[in-house]
Design an enzyme around this catalytic site. Structure first.
Site, short mmCIF file in Angstrom:
data_model
loop_
_atom_site.label_atom_id
_atom_site.label_comp_id
_atom_site.label_asym_id
_atom_site.label_seq_id
_atom_site.Cartn_x
_atom_site.Cartn_y
_atom_site.Cartn_z
CG ASN A 207 -0.17 -0.12 2.51
OD1 ASN A 207 0.52 0.80 2.90
ND2 ASN A 207 -0.27 -1.27 3.16
CG ASP A 276 -7.58 -5.36 6.43
OD1 ASP A 276 -7.07 -5.27 7.56
OD2 ASP A 276 -8.19 -4.42 5.88
N PRO A 304 -4.16 -11.69 10.83
CG PRO A 304 -2.44 -12.27 12.28
CD PRO A 304 -2.86 -12.34 10.84
CB ILE A 306 -1.35 -6.26 14.72
CG1 ILE A 306 -0.88 -7.08 13.51
CG2 ILE A 306 -0.25 -6.18 15.78
CD1 ILE A 306 0.24 -6.45 12.70
CE LYS A 336 -11.52 1.16 10.97
NZ LYS A 336 -10.87 1.83 9.90
CE LYS A 340 -9.34 -2.30 13.79
NZ LYS A 340 -8.25 -2.73 12.92
#
Ligand code: C5P
Length: 393
Positions: A207, A276, A304, A306, A336, A340
């Site tokens: 990216n 991802d 995963p 992280i 998020k 998360k």
């Protein structure tokens, strides 16, 4: 941190005096107000006019015939935050260690009340000579800061210790000296940069993350006194001074490195742009066109998360995530925070941030969203350090 600080730059007679021109330029760019003192031999390498043209407020070259000052060696360091002697020759180190004051430079060092820093520059034999080492030891005992020297190729052709540090390295060290140590000895783990998922030995999926924001945060944390471990994806950025760096390529390597390190850290800042998905079936040989009529088929496998993995650990550190969105910035970032399970997400729009030197971010927490004005990535890093210090202290 250097902005508005009065710094007196002392230039002595070493070939590294040419680097002091860049040093002055960088100090001025950081907002420091600089005066320059030059010894007579320094003026054989560079001229007072060079420093004047680069933004020095004044350039003092002698105690005599100076219409602007009554006593130049006293006036020079009045109100100064720092006297930085760069390059510092063996001669000035010896004079300063002994308190000799036989020219405007050595007299100004003796007359100052501000801290003094020396960036030595000399031939390796002169540096290693017992007399120089004795003088340096004495200066350190007297409270002087010694910056470097570095090792490498020398102007005389010798190799080894004695090169003046690069101006950017000196600036970094000075910023450290001027920074409030709000994260003193706090252990901070940071991920930064892009990940790279191989498709075959020469191709992969990556990216546009440059790593600049993560590296700026690592630097700001280190300047604030933190012990920083930086897990970095592929980037050519230089490791900030004092930061321990672990290089990785894939998201899974990043995950493993983080999980290995995390228990030793009190703060985790996840800045990396982590893929991802990875390719479940990377080819061991280069995929070539023309051998078969089939187009290659890539099978994806989820990596995963992280940040979420760290945040869900039993003794999780204080976690900060980043969210790069193309739209619905605050809603997506807040989602998020919950998904998360992290207390803070730094949200930015992709179009504001990727690859640029500045960014516009919002600190998104469960119950509030605090937008910051557009700023350099370094300034955003400093704001984030201040925020984290508030939360963890
Ligand atoms: O879910 P999204 O990728 O938008 O979340 C961004 C945040 O999550 C960033 O802090 C990023 O470093 C982190 N992340 C991660 N592992 C992943 C994906 C994202 O740690 N696999």
């Amino acid at each position: 941190m250097l902005s508005g600080q009065k710094i007196v730059l002392g230039v002595t007679g070493s070939i590294a005096a040419y680097k002091s021109c860049e040093l002055l330029r960088l100090l001025t760019k950081k907002g420091a107000v600089c005066s320059v003192i030059m010894t007579e031999s320094a003026q054989r390498f560079v001229t007072p006019l060079t420093f004047k043209a680069l933004g020095a407020k004044e350039v003092i070259t002698s105690d005599w015939n100076d219409p602007e000052h009554t006593i130049p060696h006293i006036d020079a360091t009045r109100d100064a935050a720092l006297f930085l002697v760069a390059p510092a020759t063996a001669n000035i180190l010896a004079k300063a260690a002994q308190g000799i004051a036989d020219d405007v430079m050595s007299a100004a060092i003796l007359a100052r009340r501000c801290p003094v820093a020396f960036a030595p520059a000399m031939n390796i034999n002169m540096w290693q000579n017992q007399a120089t080492q004795r003088n340096v030891k004495q200066l350190m005992q007297d409270g002087a800061i010694i910056l470097g020297p570095a090792a490498g190729e020398q102007a005389c052709g010798d190799m080894g210790s004695g090169r003046m540090l690069e101006p950017t390295e000196i600036i970094e060290l000075l910023e450290g000296a001027f920074s409030p140590r709000v994260l003193d000895r706090c252990r901070v783990l940071i991920t930064a940069g892009p990940t790279f998922e191989p498709i075959d030995p020469v191709r992969g999926i990556t990216n546009l993350s440059s790593g600049k924001q993560g590296f700026a945060i690592a630097k700001a944390c280190a300047l604030a006194g933190a012990e920083v471990t930086l897990v970095a994806g592929r980037t050519h950025l230089k490791t900030p001074a004092g930061v321990r760096r672990i290089d990785v390529t894939t998201a899974y390597e990043m995950y493993r490195a983080v999980m290995n390190e995390v228990s030793r850290h009190e703060v985790f800042i996840s800045v990396a742009a982590v893929a991802d998905w990875r390719i479940a079936n990377p080819a061991t040989h280069k995929i070539k066109k023309g051998y078969t009529s089939d187009t290659p088929e890539l099978i994806f496998e989820e990596n995963p998360d992280i940040l979420a993995s760290v945040a869900s650990l039993e003794n999780a550190p204080y976690c900060v995530g980043f969210a790069a969105e193309t739209d619905n910035l605050i809603d997506n970032a807040r989602a998020k925070v919950y998904r998360k399970r992290v207390p803070l997400i730094v949200a930015n729009l992709v179009q504001d941030a990727l690859g640029q030197d500045s960014n516009t971010v919002v600190f998104v927490e469960r119950d509030q969203a605090t937008p910051l004005a557009r700023a350099s990535k370094e300034q955003i890093a400093q704001a984030l350090v201040a925020k984290i210090a508030q939360e963890v202290n």
